[in-house]
Motif scaffolding. Structure first.
Motif, short mmCIF file in Angstrom:
data_model
loop_
_atom_site.label_atom_id
_atom_site.label_comp_id
_atom_site.label_asym_id
_atom_site.label_seq_id
_atom_site.Cartn_x
_atom_site.Cartn_y
_atom_site.Cartn_z
N LEU A 1 27.78 41.93 22.48
CA LEU A 1 27.60 43.38 22.48
C LEU A 1 27.96 44.01 23.83
N LEU A 2 27.44 43.47 24.90
CA LEU A 2 27.61 44.07 26.23
C LEU A 2 29.01 43.76 26.76
N ARG A 3 29.77 44.83 27.05
CA ARG A 3 31.18 44.67 27.44
C ARG A 3 31.56 45.65 28.55
N TYR A 4 32.66 45.30 29.23
CA TYR A 4 33.25 46.20 30.21
C TYR A 4 34.02 47.31 29.48
N ARG A 5 34.52 48.27 30.22
CA ARG A 5 35.27 49.38 29.63
C ARG A 5 36.52 48.90 28.90
N ASN A 6 37.11 47.81 29.39
CA ASN A 6 38.34 47.31 28.77
C ASN A 6 38.07 46.44 27.54
N GLY A 7 36.81 46.34 27.15
CA GLY A 7 36.46 45.58 25.95
C GLY A 7 36.14 44.12 26.19
N GLN A 8 36.29 43.64 27.43
CA GLN A 8 35.98 42.24 27.72
C GLN A 8 34.47 42.03 27.84
N PRO A 9 33.94 40.94 27.28
CA PRO A 9 32.49 40.68 27.39
C PRO A 9 32.09 40.46 28.85
N ILE A 10 30.92 40.93 29.21
CA ILE A 10 30.44 40.70 30.57
C ILE A 10 29.93 39.26 30.68
N THR A 11 29.79 38.78 31.90
CA THR A 11 29.28 37.45 32.17
C THR A 11 28.13 37.56 33.19
N TYR A 12 27.65 36.40 33.64
CA TYR A 12 26.60 36.39 34.65
C TYR A 12 27.06 37.06 35.95
N ARG A 13 28.38 37.12 36.17
CA ARG A 13 28.89 37.73 37.38
C ARG A 13 28.53 39.20 37.47
N ARG A 14 28.34 39.87 36.31
CA ARG A 14 27.98 41.28 36.35
C ARG A 14 26.62 41.47 37.02
#
Length: 261
Positions: free
Chosen positions: A244-257
């Motif tokens: 569900l949680l994604r960046y603006r470009n549609g890529q899923p976020i990771t622990y790095r966020r």
């Protein structure tokens, strides 16, 4: 021990010797018939095997400590180190830990090293390289845990954190949503990253969280957070069974966020 106990033990030994003599078996034959175990691998050979077999969470928790073991004992075999040597290695890790504001004298590092070795040796026992009774890591006690220094964050500080997240950074909407999600549910990072649109139940305002240790729970949330989660998934192109949680470009976020936040 009483005299009657001593006589009973002597009688049992005599009976055992008589049985061995009649069957033509000597005590040496029994020793030679003991289980023959394969040659133990070296730590450098076995650590990658265990790392590939455990879960991602276990690998993340113990990986750096296994690397320490390989650095110190890479060419030694699993059945070589003694409990005393493990204690010395734990003390070395404890005294060479990176000092941080919340450091507790390296106790946590020593505890994690012993836990990492117990995990390693547990696999070695299962694979038949050593006997359970010969597991040296189980003969070393973990350092006693000190009382936690964690405390609740004041409401005023939480308000400040949310205000900064909502007004700075390269994706304030995402950061604000993350903070609201964790504030309401107290979920772990893994639970947030595993959340999918299909896990939302807007009718009952519940979200399905899958967290550490394969725990699964339905967590109540506010209608406001539910709307934000649904809108985020729709605007950023999350599929029903995708993250569900994604960046603006549609890529899923990771622990790095979380590191960025």
């Amino acid at each position: 021990m009483t005299m009657s106990d001593s006589m009973a033990n002597r009688a049992e030994l005599d009976a055992a010797r008589l049985l061995l003599a009649r069957t033509g078996i000597s005590p040496a034959d029994l020793l030679e018939a003991a289980v023959t175990r394969p040659l133990s691998p070296t730590f450098a050979e076995y650590v990658p095997v265990v790392a590939a077999a455990v879960t991602t969470g276990t690998r993340r928790a113990y990986g750096s400590y296994w690397n320490r073991v390989v650095d110190h004992w890479g060419q030694r075999r699993l059945d070589d180190p003694t409990p005393s040597e493990i204690e010395r290695l734990a003390e070395h890790v404890k005294t060479h830990v990176v000092a941080r504001r919340n450091a507790r004298g390296g106790r946590s590092a020593a505890e994690h090293l012993i836990a990492a070795l117990r995990c390693l040796y547990k696999r070695a026992v299962a694979d038949g390289f050593i006997a359970a009774a010969d597991n040296p890591a189980m003969k070393v006690a973990k350092p006693r845990r000190l009382p936690s220094t964690r405390r609740a964050v004041a409401d005023t500080r939480i308000a400040e954190i949310n205000a900064i997240a909502a007004s700075t950074g390269d994706d304030p909407a995402l950061d604000s949503l993350l903070l609201k999600l964790h504030t309401e549910t107290a979920c772990r990072r893994g639970g947030a990253l595993a959340l999918r649109p299909v896990d939302l139940d807007p009718d009952q305002c519940l979200i399905l969280l899958r967290e550490k240790g394969d725990t699964v729970r339905w967590q109540p949330v506010s209608p406001t957070l539910m709307r934000y989660l649904q809108r985020h998934a729709e605007e950023r192109g999350a599929t029903d069974t995708g993250q569900l949680l994604r960046y603006r470009n549609g890529q899923p976020i990771t622990y790095r966020r979380y590191d960025h936040l």
